[in-house]
Design a protein around this motif. Sequence first.
Motif, PDB file in Angstrom:
ATOM      1  N   ASN A 257       0.858  -1.177   0.000  1.00 30.32           N
ATOM      2  CA  ASN A 257       0.000   0.000   0.000  1.00 30.32           C
ATOM      3  C   ASN A 257       0.897   1.230   0.000  1.00 30.32           C
ATOM      4  O   ASN A 257       1.911   1.267   0.709  1.00 30.32           O
ATOM      5  CB  ASN A 257      -0.889   0.026   1.237  1.00 30.32           C
ATOM      6  CG  ASN A 257      -1.848  -1.144   1.295  1.00 30.32           C
ATOM      7  OD1 ASN A 257      -2.477  -1.494   0.297  1.00 30.32           O
ATOM      8  ND2 ASN A 257      -1.962  -1.769   2.467  1.00 30.32           N
ATOM      9  N   ILE A 258       0.529   2.228  -0.777  1.00 29.86           N
ATOM     10  CA  ILE A 258       1.316   3.457  -0.841  1.00 29.86           C
ATOM     11  C   ILE A 258       0.419   4.609  -0.431  1.00 29.86           C
ATOM     12  O   ILE A 258      -0.543   4.937  -1.130  1.00 29.86           O
ATOM     13  CB  ILE A 258       1.896   3.676  -2.245  1.00 29.86           C
ATOM     14  CG1 ILE A 258       2.810   2.502  -2.624  1.00 29.86           C
ATOM     15  CG2 ILE A 258       2.663   4.988  -2.314  1.00 29.86           C
ATOM     16  CD1 ILE A 258       3.313   2.544  -4.055  1.00 29.86           C
ATOM     17  N   LEU A 259       0.725   5.205   0.713  1.00 29.26           N
ATOM     18  CA  LEU A 259      -0.098   6.272   1.285  1.00 29.26           C
ATOM     19  C   LEU A 259       0.689   7.575   1.302  1.00 29.26           C
ATOM     20  O   LEU A 259       1.844   7.602   1.754  1.00 29.26           O
ATOM     21  CB  LEU A 259      -0.527   5.925   2.717  1.00 29.26           C
ATOM     22  CG  LEU A 259      -1.717   4.985   2.927  1.00 29.26           C
ATOM     23  CD1 LEU A 259      -1.547   3.649   2.206  1.00 29.26           C
ATOM     24  CD2 LEU A 259      -1.921   4.744   4.417  1.00 29.26           C
ATOM     25  N   PHE A 260       0.073   8.631   0.807  1.00 26.70           N
ATOM     26  CA  PHE A 260       0.644   9.974   0.914  1.00 26.70           C
ATOM     27  C   PHE A 260      -0.212  10.778   1.882  1.00 26.70           C
ATOM     28  O   PHE A 260      -1.447  10.752   1.797  1.00 26.70           O
ATOM     29  CB  PHE A 260       0.680  10.664  -0.447  1.00 26.70           C
ATOM     30  CG  PHE A 260       1.818  10.224  -1.326  1.00 26.70           C
ATOM     31  CD1 PHE A 260       2.942  11.017  -1.480  1.00 26.70           C
ATOM     32  CD2 PHE A 260       1.767   9.012  -1.989  1.00 26.70           C
ATOM     33  CE1 PHE A 260       4.002  10.610  -2.283  1.00 26.70           C
ATOM     34  CE2 PHE A 260       2.815   8.592  -2.794  1.00 26.70           C
ATOM     35  CZ  PHE A 260       3.938   9.391  -2.943  1.00 26.70           C
ATOM     36  N   LEU A 261       0.441  11.467   2.795  1.00 25.59           N
ATOM     37  CA  LEU A 261      -0.260  12.295   3.772  1.00 25.59           C
ATOM     38  C   LEU A 261       0.303  13.710   3.694  1.00 25.59           C
ATOM     39  O   LEU A 261       1.416  13.986   4.146  1.00 25.59           O
ATOM     40  CB  LEU A 261      -0.084  11.735   5.190  1.00 25.59           C
ATOM     41  CG  LEU A 261      -0.656  12.562   6.336  1.00 25.59           C
ATOM     42  CD1 LEU A 261      -2.151  12.815   6.152  1.00 25.59           C
ATOM     43  CD2 LEU A 261      -0.385  11.879   7.677  1.00 25.59           C
ATOM     44  N   LEU A 404      -8.197   3.965   7.277  1.00 32.44           N
ATOM     45  CA  LEU A 404      -8.345   2.535   7.547  1.00 32.44           C
ATOM     46  C   LEU A 404      -9.561   1.961   6.827  1.00 32.44           C
ATOM     47  O   LEU A 404      -9.513   0.842   6.287  1.00 32.44           O
ATOM     48  CB  LEU A 404      -8.450   2.298   9.054  1.00 32.44           C
ATOM     49  CG  LEU A 404      -7.197   2.651   9.873  1.00 32.44           C
ATOM     50  CD1 LEU A 404      -7.460   2.491  11.357  1.00 32.44           C
ATOM     51  CD2 LEU A 404      -6.008   1.781   9.452  1.00 32.44           C
ATOM     52  N   GLU A 405     -10.671   2.697   6.820  1.00 34.64           N
ATOM     53  CA  GLU A 405     -11.862   2.243   6.088  1.00 34.64           C
ATOM     54  C   GLU A 405     -11.591   2.150   4.599  1.00 34.64           C
ATOM     55  O   GLU A 405     -12.081   1.230   3.918  1.00 34.64           O
ATOM     56  CB  GLU A 405     -13.027   3.192   6.353  1.00 34.64           C
ATOM     57  CG  GLU A 405     -13.633   3.052   7.746  1.00 34.64           C
ATOM     58  CD  GLU A 405     -14.650   4.143   8.049  1.00 34.64           C
ATOM     59  OE1 GLU A 405     -14.866   5.006   7.168  1.00 34.64           O
ATOM     60  OE2 GLU A 405     -15.223   4.132   9.152  1.00 34.64           O
ATOM     61  N   THR A 406     -10.800   3.084   4.081  1.00 33.67           N
ATOM     62  CA  THR A 406     -10.462   3.065   2.662  1.00 33.67           C
ATOM     63  C   THR A 406      -9.613   1.843   2.336  1.00 33.67           C
ATOM     64  O   THR A 406      -9.821   1.180   1.309  1.00 33.67           O
ATOM     65  CB  THR A 406      -9.717   4.356   2.273  1.00 33.67           C
ATOM     66  OG1 THR A 406     -10.540   5.476   2.587  1.00 33.67           O
ATOM     67  CG2 THR A 406      -9.403   4.372   0.785  1.00 33.67           C
ATOM     68  N   LEU A 407      -8.666   1.520   3.202  1.00 34.23           N
ATOM     69  CA  LEU A 407      -7.844   0.330   2.997  1.00 34.23           C
ATOM     70  C   LEU A 407      -8.684  -0.942   3.006  1.00 34.23           C
ATOM     71  O   LEU A 407      -8.442  -1.873   2.235  1.00 34.23           O
ATOM     72  CB  LEU A 407      -6.756   0.246   4.073  1.00 34.23           C
ATOM     73  CG  LEU A 407      -5.602   1.240   3.959  1.00 34.23           C
ATOM     74  CD1 LEU A 407      -4.757   1.237   5.230  1.00 34.23           C
ATOM     75  CD2 LEU A 407      -4.726   0.915   2.749  1.00 34.23           C
ATOM     76  N   PRO A 414      -3.694  -3.958  -3.701  1.00 34.67           N
ATOM     77  CA  PRO A 414      -3.082  -2.905  -2.878  1.00 34.67           C
ATOM     78  C   PRO A 414      -3.744  -1.563  -3.151  1.00 34.67           C
ATOM     79  O   PRO A 414      -4.441  -1.386  -4.161  1.00 34.67           O
ATOM     80  CB  PRO A 414      -1.628  -2.908  -3.335  1.00 34.67           C
ATOM     81  CG  PRO A 414      -1.690  -3.392  -4.761  1.00 34.67           C
ATOM     82  CD  PRO A 414      -2.809  -4.382  -4.806  1.00 34.67           C
ATOM     83  N   ASP A 415      -3.500  -0.591  -2.272  1.00 32.83           N
ATOM     84  CA  ASP A 415      -4.137   0.709  -2.387  1.00 32.83           C
ATOM     85  C   ASP A 415      -3.118   1.837  -2.447  1.00 32.83           C
ATOM     86  O   ASP A 415      -2.077   1.808  -1.777  1.00 32.83           O
ATOM     87  CB  ASP A 415      -5.064   0.958  -1.196  1.00 32.83           C
ATOM     88  CG  ASP A 415      -6.292   0.076  -1.237  1.00 32.83           C
ATOM     89  OD1 ASP A 415      -7.085   0.206  -2.176  1.00 32.83           O
ATOM     90  OD2 ASP A 415      -6.449  -0.757  -0.326  1.00 32.83           O
ATOM     91  N   TYR A 416      -3.469   2.834  -3.237  1.00 31.21           N
ATOM     92  CA  TYR A 416      -2.780   4.124  -3.241  1.00 31.21           C
ATOM     93  C   TYR A 416      -3.780   5.131  -2.688  1.00 31.21           C
ATOM     94  O   TYR A 416      -4.870   5.314  -3.235  1.00 31.21           O
ATOM     95  CB  TYR A 416      -2.362   4.493  -4.673  1.00 31.21           C
ATOM     96  CG  TYR A 416      -1.975   5.936  -4.877  1.00 31.21           C
ATOM     97  CD1 TYR A 416      -0.745   6.425  -4.459  1.00 31.21           C
ATOM     98  CD2 TYR A 416      -2.835   6.825  -5.535  1.00 31.21           C
ATOM     99  CE1 TYR A 416      -0.387   7.755  -4.677  1.00 31.21           C
ATOM    100  CE2 TYR A 416      -2.489   8.152  -5.755  1.00 31.21           C
ATOM    101  CZ  TYR A 416      -1.260   8.605  -5.321  1.00 31.21           C
ATOM    102  OH  TYR A 416      -0.902   9.913  -5.530  1.00 31.21           O
TER     103      TYR A 416
END
Length: 669
Positions: A257-261, A404-407, A414-416
């Motif tokens: 998973n690749i998360l940008f904050l 977390l709900e989006t994941l 996997p999610d971006y």
Amino acid sequence: MGTKFRNFRNRKFVKNPFIWCLILALIFNLLIETMARNQQPLYGGFYYMVTKPLVFIANTLILYSMLVVSALFRRGTFVVSLVGTFWMIIGIANGVILTQRMTPFTVKDLSAATDGATILTNYFSKLQLIGMGALIVGLLVTFVVLFIKGPKRKEKIPYKKTLAGVLAVILITFGSIFGLIRIGMLNTFFGNLQYAYRDYGVPYCFINTWMNTGIHRPANYSEAAVKRIFSKDQYTGKNETMVLKKNDSAVKEKKPNILFLQLESFVDPERFTNIKLSADPIPYYRSLMKNYSSGSLTVPACGAGTANTEFEVMTGLSVKFFGPGEYPFKSVLKDETAESVARDLKSIGYGTHAVHDHRAMFYNRNEVFNNLGYDTFTSVEYMSGVQKTPKGWAKDKILTPQILETLKSTKDRPDYIYTISVQGHGKYPSEPLLSNPQIRVTGAKDEETKNEYEYYVNQVHEMDQFVKQLTTELKKLDEPTVLVMYGDHIPALDIKEDTYRAKDLYQTQYVIWSNFPMKAVHKDMAAYQLSADVLGRVGIHVGTTTIYHQTKNHHGKNYLPNLKMLGYDMLYGKDYIYGGKNPFHKAGMKMGVKKIKVLSVEEVAGQYYIKGQNFTECSKISLDGKVLKTTYLTPSLLKLRGKVDPEDVKRMKVSQTDKTNETILTTTE
């Protein structure tokens, strides 16, 4: 005395509109430049006139060439008043905006006026807003009266002679500007908009932000030039079918998973040398910077302009290629589909999502994200139980459950996720609003500065706690996850290079955290390089700009010119890099990841209630596209206020509406 005054007033040079317009242009320019230098409230305009006389004259000529047109009209006083008021409003707006943020007023701000209107209460009191409204009404009335009752020239206007004079002034103005550009005293490229307004003058820069838009066509633009940007071995196919190769072989077994904050106005407060603090506001983020990959991030915004940092990280292109002060989210991307990191990752099996704890319509994100390839967008209208700061912005801790709900919403891929926070947003109050701040400012030049910084550092402290909460939850996942965090720009405080340890007002800091081992690398980079760097670290090499940044020398002389050519080709040109046709379509983006449902409509004591799932404070009962008065009770219950025809009850639905103006975003099926 009266006779002498009448004789003076009747002299030709006194009545000459060319002379009066020149005097007024000089006065207006002095006032406008003085208001643009609020740190020098009494002498800023005069100092500018003395230190940059040629540039000052050029800006005076710009105003003069617009004012002198009034000489062609019998109602010259009305025309002069109209033009002069317009420029004074620009000057006042610029001066006011510079007290709230660090970037000056541009024509592009006019396109964002509807967005700005929705957050006025965060910046001004109700009394101030009423005063501004009364002033606008007063101006309109004054202009109507002036047009009807105002003075008109009695003598006949020599139109040929006057027109020749007006054209001469315009030609002299253009000649002066082009001459100053040739000798380098004026510029058409603004690397730093704040400095450009200071150095080149408000009128010149404001007009430049109107006339200079988009990415200009490179002089050597052609299909061959575009195709030469990459080497032959980076393509697959032949001739028109040639496309860049994808390479994600290093992560085929288990893509992370690749998360940008993107953290609103988030920088290290200990970089401010003009204040002292009772404790470290960001102890957790500081520990992450020490133990994970981190460094300075050069962003395109200063004190405001969140969406431009988003643009650079999402697309790999620099906003410096566009017109000064331009927001691509407000211009080309509002209507055009384009490549982005979201699209590139979707092409190798990722779910793509955006999350933001503010309005969906702000910066046109509800349209732009669809054009950039996002599957879902969860804005604040789709969140319940949002806590607010004293200034009315959502607190960022609401983002943890949303991420977390989006994941969880995608099970087999996997999610971006690109998340934009809002808690650190200004305006920062000059009066004390926090009753018991955890972090205190123990040293500042005055009480107002203390209060502004104290409010800011406590919001940043809570954001630091949110980051800790988020990483704690992500550690529990049995999926490999990368979280990239960074500030979008410095806060809109009284910050200067000599009071900011970074010495660059366009610098924030980033951290790349992961719940699996990754080598820590500490280096500085620009926002448009960040995504490519992160993807490269996990073995992903897909996407035009991603491959470009990963394979080209960042210090080579053609690095930025070729990137600009790619940007022009992809957004304005003939799509040579894609074989001559834009291959992207709207993503069919859904708002929110939780489905909002209506389960039943019930009548109790003459009142109608709707039972359902996943309602929020922005859920409204609607009928045939019209929003009805609604009371939000719980995430599963809404109450209709008012009457409705019993025959219409079965057609009632639930709509998610914009948090400020009740524009419908989505409606239940």
